[in-house]
Design an enzyme around this catalytic site. Structure first.
Site: not given
Ligand code: GAR
Length: 195
Positions: A93, A95, A112
């Site tokens: 998360m 940039i 995403h």
């Molecule tokens: C996931 O849902 C991923 O798609 C999202 O964060 C979550 C991370 O979960 N990513 C975004 O929103 C990117 N813009 P995780 O740490 O359990 O994989």
């Protein structure tokens, strides 16, 4: 036997997509090996999970660097040390500087939780509900310097059901993410798709 691609994963939190990639890479015929997991947060639960799986981990805080470029240079040094061929963002998360993103263009993937180009940015599941969409899903895509953008590699769809909340929808999408990401990474490693 084809040489496995060396893949580094960047996370900021839970790391469930990271875990799905680590699990997939255990298969002898999977075309990637996970060579390291980097987090920009020391308290990311995924770091401990990766370490327990015997994978090298690294953490740096942007607070210890004067600007985005120098922070990204520190990440680059770690990726160099791991001799990473590819980078998978998995809930990362932060940039990137344009220079870093350009350097990895064509070699960096992200996942995403929406059917891009719909619902970029934060809380995409809530955005989908607010928009009254009938379906949502996840997208594995190439990372280009613009946030949550870049051509899609693979999408998986889920229905939006009556009574869904952002949480129930996120859980339904997440289950598909864990299938999509290992599949998309394998396609990239086998040269079946390229930017
Ligand atoms: C996931 O849902 C991923 O798609 C999202 O964060 C979550 C991370 O979960 N990513 C975004 O929103 C990117 N813009 P995780 O740490 O359990 O994989």
């Amino acid at each position: 036997m084809t040489v496995k691609k060396r893949v580094a994963i960047l996370i900021s939190g839970r790391g469930s997509n990271m875990s799905a990639l680590i699990e997939a890479a255990r298969a002898p015929d999977y075309p990637a090996e996970i060579v390291g997991v980097f987090s920009n947060r020391s308290d990311a639960p995924g770091l401990a999970i990766a370490a327990a799986a015997g994978i090298p981990t690294a953490f740096r805080s942007h607070k210890d660097f004067p600007d985005r470029e120098s922070f990204d240079a520190a990440i680059q040094a770690i990726l160099d040390e791991w001799r990473a061929d590819l980078v998978c963002l998995a809930g990362y998360m932060r940039i990137f500087s344009t220079g870093f993103a350009e350097r990895w263009t064509g070699r960096m993937l992200n996942i995403h939780p929406s059917l891009l180009p719909r619902h970029k940015g934060l809380k995409p599941q809530l955005q989908a509900l607010d928009a009254g969409d009938a379906e949502s899903g996840c997208t594995v895509h190439w990372v280009i310097p613009d946030l949550d953008d870049g051509p899609a590699i693979l999408q998986r769809r889920v229905p939006i059901l009556p009574g869904d909340t952002a949480e129930t929808l996120a859980a339904r999408i997440l289950a598909e993410e864990h299938i999509a990401y290992p599949q998309a990474l394998a396609m990239v490693c086998r040269g079946e798709v390229a930017l």
